[in-house]
Design an enzyme around this catalytic site. Structure first.
Site, PDB file in Angstrom:
ATOM      1  N   ASP A  66       1.354  -3.558   8.403  1.00 25.98           N
ATOM      2  CA  ASP A  66       1.053  -3.747   6.980  1.00 25.98           C
ATOM      3  C   ASP A  66      -0.457  -3.919   6.851  1.00 25.98           C
ATOM      4  OD1 ASP A  66       1.492  -4.268   4.201  1.00 25.98           O
ATOM      5  OD2 ASP A  66       1.157  -6.392   4.597  1.00 25.98           O
ATOM      6  N   SER A  67      -0.932  -3.862   5.627  1.00 31.20           N
ATOM      7  CA  SER A  67      -2.358  -4.095   5.383  1.00 31.20           C
ATOM      8  C   SER A  67      -2.733  -5.557   5.639  1.00 31.20           C
ATOM      9  CB  SER A  67      -2.685  -3.727   3.942  1.00 31.20           C
ATOM     10  OG  SER A  67      -1.802  -4.405   3.074  1.00 31.20           O
TER      11      SER A  67
ATOM     12  N   TYR B   1      -5.148  -2.755   0.593  1.00 35.73           N
ATOM     13  CA  TYR B   1      -5.178  -1.296   0.585  1.00 35.73           C
ATOM     14  C   TYR B   1      -4.917  -0.777  -0.842  1.00 35.73           C
ATOM     15  CZ  TYR B   1      -4.607  -0.822   5.763  1.00 35.73           C
ATOM     16  OH  TYR B   1      -4.744  -0.840   7.130  1.00 35.73           O
TER      17      TYR B   1
ATOM     18  N   GLU C 155      -1.768 -14.028  -0.896  1.00 36.14           N
ATOM     19  CA  GLU C 155      -2.678 -14.216   0.252  1.00 36.14           C
ATOM     20  C   GLU C 155      -3.270 -15.630   0.236  1.00 36.14           C
ATOM     21  OE1 GLU C 155      -3.772 -11.997   2.802  1.00 36.14           O
ATOM     22  OE2 GLU C 155      -2.273 -10.550   2.191  1.00 36.14           O
TER      23      GLU C 155
ATOM     24  N   CYS D 106       6.139  -3.925  -3.424  1.00 36.70           N
ATOM     25  CA  CYS D 106       4.943  -4.363  -2.699  1.00 36.70           C
ATOM     26  C   CYS D 106       5.378  -5.435  -1.713  1.00 36.70           C
ATOM     27  CB  CYS D 106       3.927  -4.935  -3.685  1.00 36.70           C
ATOM     28  SG  CYS D 106       2.492  -5.666  -2.886  1.00 36.70           S
ATOM     29  N   THR D 107       4.830  -5.369  -0.518  1.00 37.32           N
ATOM     30  CA  THR D 107       5.197  -6.333   0.528  1.00 37.32           C
ATOM     31  C   THR D 107       5.113  -7.789   0.084  1.00 37.32           C
ATOM     32  OG1 THR D 107       2.890  -6.139   1.193  1.00 37.32           O
ATOM     33  CG2 THR D 107       4.525  -5.004   2.552  1.00 37.32           C
ATOM     34  N   HIS D 108       4.102  -8.067  -0.741  1.00 40.04           N
ATOM     35  CA  HIS D 108       3.833  -9.465  -1.095  1.00 40.04           C
ATOM     36  C   HIS D 108       4.781 -10.028  -2.155  1.00 40.04           C
ATOM     37  CE1 HIS D 108       0.249  -8.321   0.979  1.00 40.04           C
ATOM     38  NE2 HIS D 108      -0.343  -9.487   0.792  1.00 40.04           N
TER      39      HIS D 108
HETATM   40  N1  DGL Z   1       0.853  -4.169   1.577  1.00 38.19           N
HETATM   41  C1  DGL Z   1       0.496  -3.706   0.259  1.00 38.19           C
HETATM   42  C2  DGL Z   1       1.713  -3.052  -0.382  1.00 38.19           C
HETATM   43  O1  DGL Z   1       2.845  -3.300  -0.025  1.00 38.19           O
HETATM   44  C3  DGL Z   1       0.011  -4.833  -0.612  1.00 38.19           C
HETATM   45  C4  DGL Z   1      -1.312  -5.396  -0.188  1.00 38.19           C
HETATM   46  C5  DGL Z   1      -2.431  -4.410  -0.280  1.00 38.19           C
HETATM   47  O2  DGL Z   1      -2.818  -3.996  -1.389  1.00 38.19           O
HETATM   48  O3  DGL Z   1      -2.902  -4.032   0.769  1.00 38.19           O
HETATM   49  O4  DGL Z   1       1.532  -2.255  -1.266  1.00 38.19           O
END
Ligand code: DGL
Length: 265
Positions: free
Chosen positions: A11-12, A43, A153, A185-187
């Site tokens: 992941d980012s 990202y 975050e 989105c992961t978060h």
């Molecule tokens: N991991 C990104 C996503 O799921 C979220 C965080 C980022 O913008 O890098 O889109």
């Protein structure tokens, strides 16, 4: 590729731990390598070209560690460069968009689905296309919620600030008559309770859970499921200092993060 090789997840940043958590819960005997590109998160606000370049570096890093399958936990990467990653590696690659889209189409009763994600994910229309490919009669409303990522975050996943930000964004979806919302989105699963409170009476699709299920069936088909019943090992890699990752990550996972290493991609 041996079934005893590890699963690679990237992941980012820290958000992909939502996917890690589901994968380790569903397959406790599997060894897992998790890479969070914490030096370059987010990202979701970057151009497609930059996201693709970063994602290839993450891919190459995990492939050099001989993973048997690659899980692209990041929705932004899954939306932008999944097919190029697939062309690049000889192992199965699982993204988060298709599983989430499929679960949402199954869940909706009135055929109106909302998708929330980063600016890059929403701009790519990847969820829109994935949902329409399954059922073209479904209406899809996409909404970017860029402040959700820094909130998570920072560890601000509950309380007044999280609720106010969620209310402000999600007001735009409230008049669309949607009955299902995809956390694209992961978060966002970390804000699930707040989103649930604000959206009231709606089905929430957590792509992390759906991705875990998709991974399990790909490994079973392989066949690539690890045979040993011993608990799997979990190793974490980050591209920036490990401290914040450990403090937010441990709170989220409810366990210690011990085996962690800072790397350069
Ligand atoms: N991991 C990104 C996503 O799921 C979220 C965080 C980022 O913008 O890098 O889109």
């Amino acid at each position: 590729m041996s079934d005893n090789n590890p699963i690679g997840i990237f992941d980012s940043g820290i958000g992909g731990l939502t996917v890690f958590k589901e994968v380790s819960r569903m397959m406790p005997n599997e060894d897992i390598l998790y890479l969070g590109d914490t030096a370059r998160v987010p990202y979701g606000t970057r151009s497609a070209e930059t996201v693709a370049r970063y994602s290839f570096e993450c891919t190459d890093f995990l492939m050099s560690r001989h993973v048997k399958v690659l899980v692209v936990a990041c929705n932004t990467v899954s939306a932008i460069s999944l097919s190029e990653i697939r062309d690049r590696v000889p192992v199965p690659v699982i993204g988060v968009i298709e599983p989430g889209a499929r679960a949402a189409v199954t869940a909706t009763k009135n055929k109106r689905i909302g998708v929330i994600g980063t600016e890059a994910t929403i701009r790519s229309h990847a969820y829109f296309r994935a949902i329409k490919a399954i059922d073209e009669t479904v209406e899809v409303s996409g909404l970017a919620c860029p402040l959700f990522v820094p909130l998570v975050e920072e560890g601000w996943t509950e309380g007044d600030i999280a609720r106010l930000v969620a209310e402000k964004y999600l007001a735009q979806l409230k008049n669309r008559d949607i009955d299902t919302i995809v956390l694209g989105c992961t978060h966002y699963p970390l804000l699930k309770e707040v989103i649930e409170e604000v959206m009231d009476c709606i089905t929430i699709i957590d792509s992390a859970v759906e991705t875990g299920k998709a991974l399990k069936s790909v490994l079973a088909e392989g066949p690539l499921l690890k045979h040993s019943r011993e608990s799997g090992t979990h190793k974490f890699f980050v591209t920036d200092s490990a401290e914040k990752f450990i403090s937010v990550g441990e709170r989220f996972l409810g366990r210690e993060i011990r085996d962690i290493e800072r790397v350069r991609l």
